[in-house]
Write an enzyme that holds these catalytic residues in place. Structure first.
Site, PDB file in Angstrom:
ATOM      1  N   SER A   1      -4.381 -47.323 -32.407  1.00 63.30           N
ATOM      2  CA  SER A   1      -5.159 -47.144 -33.637  1.00 63.30           C
ATOM      3  C   SER A   1      -4.908 -48.361 -34.511  1.00 63.30           C
ATOM      4  O   SER A   1      -3.866 -49.010 -34.368  1.00 63.30           O
ATOM      5  CB  SER A   1      -4.678 -45.892 -34.370  1.00 63.30           C
ATOM      6  OG  SER A   1      -5.248 -45.812 -35.664  1.00 63.30           O
TER       7      SER A   1
ATOM      8  N   TYR B   1       1.675 -40.011 -37.822  1.00 62.68           N
ATOM      9  CA  TYR B   1       0.646 -40.552 -36.919  1.00 62.68           C
ATOM     10  C   TYR B   1       0.835 -42.064 -36.756  1.00 62.68           C
ATOM     11  O   TYR B   1       0.867 -42.572 -35.631  1.00 62.68           O
ATOM     12  CB  TYR B   1      -0.745 -40.250 -37.485  1.00 62.68           C
ATOM     13  CG  TYR B   1      -1.882 -40.774 -36.628  1.00 62.68           C
ATOM     14  CD1 TYR B   1      -2.168 -40.202 -35.394  1.00 62.68           C
ATOM     15  CD2 TYR B   1      -2.667 -41.841 -37.049  1.00 62.68           C
ATOM     16  CE1 TYR B   1      -3.195 -40.680 -34.608  1.00 62.68           C
ATOM     17  CE2 TYR B   1      -3.705 -42.316 -36.273  1.00 62.68           C
ATOM     18  CZ  TYR B   1      -3.982 -41.737 -35.045  1.00 62.68           C
ATOM     19  OH  TYR B   1      -5.003 -42.211 -34.267  1.00 62.68           O
TER      20      TYR B   1
END
Ligand code: NAP
Length: 279
Positions: free
Chosen positions: A138, A151
């Site tokens: 990401s 995350y």
């Protein structure tokens, strides 16, 4: 440039990026093994291309089941040329409000599951002196945002593991790439997101607008998964793939900003950084 048929193993093909990656690879004529977690998702996936779309029922956090599942499916379908570690989800929550169990679950899926999959395919790839591993990280594996520290931590971890593994296996004809998307229109911020309830009012000003904005943006993100899938195929065709590929204007802009800020901060603190050696 590789143009021959490649057998793909893609985790998390029930929706979003994984579904788009699988659909694009199938459209190019490649056999695709896709992991899913329900019988319904398995049936829907295999219907995409009967005989070439092979569903594998597997939760990537079932670490004991991963090696035998991969061995069995390779026996059934053939050796895996390309592993795409896509399965994952986002935990949203202020760190102080979130539990160690939230963190553990996040790392189990996004880091330990991905590593279990890599360990399962590596012996075969090493023996054949050929293979591609694409780990979907990401932009949050390079930049950070408040409210998703667990995350970001998981994606930073997968970035670091990808980069180091790439250096270990380069001599065996195995390429490892961290594929780092910006915001894409998938179920990530919708049904898949794990949101820790708010409990400490001190964080209202920081966290409430972030949560509201992410919920409002879900379904309207700028990134198109079908275009991400074309980028994945181009990456896999390349004889010299990058260690890291960002996807999306947002990812590029935010990463460039962070690199500039890091350089500036390193320069500001250079004297202190250089003050620590013997002699
Ligand atoms: P998505 O539509 O929610 O898809 C996530 C997929 O992962 C689903 O197929 C889900 O299966 C599967 N999955 C989740 N946990 C799993 C587990 N423990 N075992 C097996 N499968 C599991 O979201 P997405 O955006 O496509 O996410 C794909 C990847 O892209 C994730 O790693 C995510 O972090 C990353 N990413 C997404 C964005 C974005 O903006 N969308 C940005 C950067 C990175 P079920 O259907 O069974 O839940």
């Amino acid at each position: 440039m590789t143009t021959s048929s490649q057998t793909f193993l893609i985790t998390g093909v029930s929706s979003g990026l994984g579904r788009a990656f699988a659909t694009a690879a199938l459209a190019e004529g490649h056999p695709v093994i896709g992991t899913v977690r329900t019988e319904n998702a398995a049936t829907a996936f295999e219907a995409l291309a009967p005989g070439r779309a092979h569903a594998l029922l597997l939760d990537v956090t079932d670490f004991a089941a991963v090696p035998s599942s991969v061995t069995d499916v390779e026996r059934r379908v053939g050796p895996i040329d390309v592993l795409v570690n896509n399965a994952g989800y986002g935990h949203e929550g202020v760190l102080e409000e979130s539990s160690i169990d939230d963190l553990r679950r996040q790392f189990d899926a996004n880091v330990f599951g991905a590593v279990a999959m890599m360990k399962a395919v590596l012996p075969g790839m090493r023996e054949r002196r050929h293979g591609r591993i694409v780990n979907v990280t990401s932009m949050g594996g390079f930049i950070t945002m408040p409210g998703i520290s667990f995350y970001c931590g998981s994606k930073f971890a997968l970035e670091g593991i990808s980069e180091a593994l790439g250096k270990e296996v380069a001599g065996f004809g195995i390429h490892v790439t961290a594929l780092a998307p910006g915001q894409f229109r998938t179920d990530w911020a919708g049904r898949s997101m794990d949101r820790t309830p708010r409990s400490i009012s001190d964080y209202d000003a920081v966290m409430d607008p972030i949560r509201a904005a992410r919920q409002a943006k879900s379904g309207n993100q700028p990134g198109d998964p079908t275009k991400a899938a074309q980028a994945l195929l181009e990456l896999v065709r390349s004889d010299d793939p990058p260690m890291r590929l960002f996807l999306g204007d947002d990812a590029l802009a935010l990463v460039a900003q962070k690199l500039d800020a890091m350089r500036a901060e390193m320069a500001d603190w250079e004297t202190l950084s250089r003050s620590t050696s013997f002699g």
